[in-house]
Write a protein that holds these residues in place. Structure first.
Motif, PDB file in Angstrom:
ATOM      1  N   ARG A 193      11.738   3.150  -0.057  1.00 44.66           N
ATOM      2  CA  ARG A 193      10.396   3.145   0.516  1.00 44.66           C
ATOM      3  C   ARG A 193      10.443   3.181   2.043  1.00 44.66           C
ATOM      4  O   ARG A 193      11.437   2.803   2.666  1.00 44.66           O
ATOM      5  CB  ARG A 193       9.639   1.895   0.076  1.00 44.66           C
ATOM      6  CG  ARG A 193      10.263   0.609   0.604  1.00 44.66           C
ATOM      7  CD  ARG A 193       9.400  -0.602   0.327  1.00 44.66           C
ATOM      8  NE  ARG A 193      10.040  -1.805   0.864  1.00 44.66           N
ATOM      9  CZ  ARG A 193       9.425  -2.956   1.043  1.00 44.66           C
ATOM     10  NH1 ARG A 193       8.160  -3.077   0.733  1.00 44.66           N
ATOM     11  NH2 ARG A 193      10.069  -3.998   1.525  1.00 44.66           N
ATOM     12  N   HIS A 218       4.135  11.773  -6.354  1.00 47.01           N
ATOM     13  CA  HIS A 218       4.808  11.026  -7.414  1.00 47.01           C
ATOM     14  C   HIS A 218       4.248  11.397  -8.780  1.00 47.01           C
ATOM     15  O   HIS A 218       4.974  11.544  -9.753  1.00 47.01           O
ATOM     16  CB  HIS A 218       4.638   9.521  -7.187  1.00 47.01           C
ATOM     17  CG  HIS A 218       5.377   9.025  -5.980  1.00 47.01           C
ATOM     18  ND1 HIS A 218       5.172   7.786  -5.438  1.00 47.01           N
ATOM     19  CD2 HIS A 218       6.322   9.603  -5.199  1.00 47.01           C
ATOM     20  CE1 HIS A 218       5.955   7.612  -4.385  1.00 47.01           C
ATOM     21  NE2 HIS A 218       6.650   8.704  -4.217  1.00 47.01           N
ATOM     22  N   VAL A 253      -0.167   7.689 -10.590  1.00 47.84           N
ATOM     23  CA  VAL A 253       0.601   7.172  -9.457  1.00 47.84           C
ATOM     24  C   VAL A 253       0.246   7.982  -8.222  1.00 47.84           C
ATOM     25  O   VAL A 253       0.353   9.206  -8.232  1.00 47.84           O
ATOM     26  CB  VAL A 253       2.118   7.252  -9.714  1.00 47.84           C
ATOM     27  CG1 VAL A 253       2.877   6.651  -8.535  1.00 47.84           C
ATOM     28  CG2 VAL A 253       2.494   6.535 -11.005  1.00 47.84           C
ATOM     29  N   CYS A 292       8.063   7.175  -0.184  1.00 49.85           N
ATOM     30  CA  CYS A 292       9.516   7.000  -0.157  1.00 49.85           C
ATOM     31  C   CYS A 292      10.199   8.202   0.488  1.00 49.85           C
ATOM     32  O   CYS A 292       9.624   9.293   0.587  1.00 49.85           O
ATOM     33  CB  CYS A 292      10.062   6.765  -1.560  1.00 49.85           C
ATOM     34  SG  CYS A 292       9.989   8.203  -2.647  1.00 49.85           S
ATOM     35  N   TRP A 323       6.175  -3.422  -2.902  1.00 48.50           N
ATOM     36  CA  TRP A 323       6.492  -2.035  -3.231  1.00 48.50           C
ATOM     37  C   TRP A 323       5.291  -1.209  -3.675  1.00 48.50           C
ATOM     38  O   TRP A 323       5.299  -0.001  -3.544  1.00 48.50           O
ATOM     39  CB  TRP A 323       7.563  -1.996  -4.331  1.00 48.50           C
ATOM     40  CG  TRP A 323       8.829  -2.659  -3.914  1.00 48.50           C
ATOM     41  CD1 TRP A 323       9.878  -2.101  -3.219  1.00 48.50           C
ATOM     42  CD2 TRP A 323       9.188  -4.023  -4.137  1.00 48.50           C
ATOM     43  NE1 TRP A 323      10.852  -3.026  -2.997  1.00 48.50           N
ATOM     44  CE2 TRP A 323      10.466  -4.226  -3.547  1.00 48.50           C
ATOM     45  CE3 TRP A 323       8.564  -5.095  -4.761  1.00 48.50           C
ATOM     46  CZ2 TRP A 323      11.120  -5.459  -3.583  1.00 48.50           C
ATOM     47  CZ3 TRP A 323       9.218  -6.325  -4.791  1.00 48.50           C
ATOM     48  CH2 TRP A 323      10.483  -6.490  -4.210  1.00 48.50           C
ATOM     49  N   THR A 324       4.286  -1.850  -4.240  1.00 47.78           N
ATOM     50  CA  THR A 324       3.190  -1.070  -4.808  1.00 47.78           C
ATOM     51  C   THR A 324       1.914  -1.891  -4.869  1.00 47.78           C
ATOM     52  O   THR A 324       1.929  -3.113  -4.681  1.00 47.78           O
ATOM     53  CB  THR A 324       3.551  -0.567  -6.222  1.00 47.78           C
ATOM     54  OG1 THR A 324       2.606   0.424  -6.635  1.00 47.78           O
ATOM     55  CG2 THR A 324       3.561  -1.703  -7.232  1.00 47.78           C
ATOM     56  N   ARG A 325       0.822  -1.214  -5.123  1.00 49.07           N
ATOM     57  CA  ARG A 325      -0.461  -1.835  -5.429  1.00 49.07           C
ATOM     58  C   ARG A 325      -1.027  -1.186  -6.684  1.00 49.07           C
ATOM     59  O   ARG A 325      -0.702  -0.046  -6.997  1.00 49.07           O
ATOM     60  CB  ARG A 325      -1.461  -1.641  -4.283  1.00 49.07           C
ATOM     61  CG  ARG A 325      -1.147  -2.401  -3.009  1.00 49.07           C
ATOM     62  CD  ARG A 325      -2.202  -2.124  -1.960  1.00 49.07           C
ATOM     63  NE  ARG A 325      -1.988  -2.919  -0.762  1.00 49.07           N
ATOM     64  CZ  ARG A 325      -2.795  -2.902   0.297  1.00 49.07           C
ATOM     65  NH1 ARG A 325      -3.858  -2.113   0.302  1.00 49.07           N
ATOM     66  NH2 ARG A 325      -2.545  -3.655   1.343  1.00 49.07           N
ATOM     67  N   GLU A 374      -0.741  -6.591  -6.109  1.00 52.18           N
ATOM     68  CA  GLU A 374       0.119  -5.986  -5.105  1.00 52.18           C
ATOM     69  C   GLU A 374       1.403  -6.780  -4.960  1.00 52.18           C
ATOM     70  O   GLU A 374       1.454  -7.987  -5.222  1.00 52.18           O
ATOM     71  CB  GLU A 374      -0.586  -5.885  -3.751  1.00 52.18           C
ATOM     72  CG  GLU A 374      -0.859  -7.212  -3.079  1.00 52.18           C
ATOM     73  CD  GLU A 374      -1.448  -7.019  -1.688  1.00 52.18           C
ATOM     74  OE1 GLU A 374      -2.381  -7.763  -1.369  1.00 52.18           O
ATOM     75  OE2 GLU A 374      -0.971  -6.136  -0.947  1.00 52.18           O
ATOM     76  N   GLY A 402       1.226   8.607  -4.418  1.00 57.35           N
ATOM     77  CA  GLY A 402       2.253   8.393  -3.412  1.00 57.35           C
ATOM     78  C   GLY A 402       3.014   9.683  -3.204  1.00 57.35           C
ATOM     79  O   GLY A 402       2.901  10.617  -3.999  1.00 57.35           O
ATOM     80  N   HIS A 456      -0.135   4.938   2.518  1.00 52.10           N
ATOM     81  CA  HIS A 456       0.039   6.286   1.980  1.00 52.10           C
ATOM     82  C   HIS A 456      -1.285   7.041   1.907  1.00 52.10           C
ATOM     83  O   HIS A 456      -1.439   7.940   1.107  1.00 52.10           O
ATOM     84  CB  HIS A 456       0.702   6.243   0.597  1.00 52.10           C
ATOM     85  CG  HIS A 456      -0.235   5.868  -0.498  1.00 52.10           C
ATOM     86  ND1 HIS A 456      -0.393   4.584  -0.906  1.00 52.10           N
ATOM     87  CD2 HIS A 456      -1.088   6.604  -1.241  1.00 52.10           C
ATOM     88  CE1 HIS A 456      -1.300   4.546  -1.870  1.00 52.10           C
ATOM     89  NE2 HIS A 456      -1.735   5.757  -2.088  1.00 52.10           N
ATOM     90  N   PHE A 486      -1.478   3.242  -9.887  1.00 55.49           N
ATOM     91  CA  PHE A 486      -0.514   2.621  -8.987  1.00 55.49           C
ATOM     92  C   PHE A 486      -0.548   3.342  -7.644  1.00 55.49           C
ATOM     93  O   PHE A 486      -0.662   4.566  -7.587  1.00 55.49           O
ATOM     94  CB  PHE A 486       0.898   2.706  -9.564  1.00 55.49           C
ATOM     95  CG  PHE A 486       1.147   1.775 -10.710  1.00 55.49           C
ATOM     96  CD1 PHE A 486       1.540   0.468 -10.484  1.00 55.49           C
ATOM     97  CD2 PHE A 486       0.980   2.207 -12.014  1.00 55.49           C
ATOM     98  CE1 PHE A 486       1.766  -0.398 -11.540  1.00 55.49           C
ATOM     99  CE2 PHE A 486       1.205   1.355 -13.081  1.00 55.49           C
ATOM    100  CZ  PHE A 486       1.597   0.044 -12.840  1.00 55.49           C
ATOM    101  N   PRO A 534       2.027   3.215  -4.815  1.00 54.22           N
ATOM    102  CA  PRO A 534       3.259   2.728  -4.195  1.00 54.22           C
ATOM    103  C   PRO A 534       3.383   3.180  -2.748  1.00 54.22           C
ATOM    104  O   PRO A 534       2.725   4.127  -2.306  1.00 54.22           O
ATOM    105  CB  PRO A 534       4.352   3.371  -5.057  1.00 54.22           C
ATOM    106  CG  PRO A 534       3.730   4.648  -5.518  1.00 54.22           C
ATOM    107  CD  PRO A 534       2.268   4.343  -5.721  1.00 54.22           C
TER     108      PRO A 534
END
Length: 224
Positions: free
Chosen positions: A117, A151, A156, A81, A55-57, A52, A158, A30, A76, A78
């Motif tokens: 995602r 997001h 967050v 999506c 779905w996310t880090r 991680e 993403g 991303h 986060f 992610p």
């Protein structure tokens, strides 16, 4: 590297990815296409992925300011999506497909649009088409970009990529749902009921709210 088992997969803790004087340490799935501006208040001197899963880090950054101050920032990161607004019919008979599923973090079932995602190598459109098939058993139709949004602007990093699809068809053999979505149910909701659910808070998931408000503001005349 320690591993922590999640309900539907494994997470990894403490993977070091320190990178000196990075301008953009976000994971490739991303990474923002625009480099930070020259007048950004903080310079990233090092970054680590401290956790991680698929779905996310969780990213931790060490920062220096132009005034010599040091900072530590975590967020986060992610996977991006795709969100789909499936509109079937037009006028008084128009309806939108929603999904109802359990959300463990909130200890409740929520009403949402089909969403998921991006898998490795997928475009947002391809991900949206796959999610529509998996969650609603629908495919085809006329697709159009509805918008995209971040997001969150603080904790967050993403992007949600949103599409509206008109008059998709029912698949003869829908793909099998992922085991984390076995409880997911798809429901066709008329527009009047949809707006009531949005207004009274029955629909409260932020990505779904944003997509439906955008539909109502900019495209309502095209679906009614």
């Amino acid at each position: 590297m320690d591993e922590g088992a999640g309900m539907f997969g494994h997470g990894h803790y403490g993977r070091e990815e320190n990178m000196e004087a990075m301008s953009d340490p976000l994971p490739p799935f991303h990474r923002h296409p625009i480099a930070p501006p020259d007048d950004a208040p903080w310079r990233i001197t090092a970054a680590s992925c401290v956790y991680e899963n698929p779905w996310t880090r969780v990213i931790e950054e060490h920062l220096d300011s132009a005034q010599g101050e040091k900072g530590l920032y975590a967020y986060f990161a992610p996977v991006d999506c795709a969100v789909v607004v499936p509109v079937l019919g037009k006028g008084a008979g128009a309806h939108v497909h929603l999904v109802r599923q359990w959300r463990q973090a909130y200890r409740q079932y929520t009403w949402e649009l089909p969403c998921g995602r991006l898998d490795a190598g997928e475009t947002p459109l391809q991900a949206g088409q796959r999610e529509l098939a998996e969650e609603c058993g629908l495919h085809g139709g006329s697709w159009e970009v509805l918008g995209q949004w971040l997001h969150s602007d603080a904790r967050v990093a993403g992007t949600s990529h949103c599409f509206v699809v008109r008059n998709p068809q029912t698949l003869a053999r829908p793909p099998e749902k992922d085991r984390s979505e076995k409880d997911l149910q798809s429901h066709a909701v008329g527009l009047d009921q949809l707006w009531r659910m949005l207004d009274d808070g029955s629909i409260c998931q932020v990505t779904t709210v944003a997509a439906l408000l955008r539909l109502r503001l900019y495209m309502l005349d095209e679906v009614t």
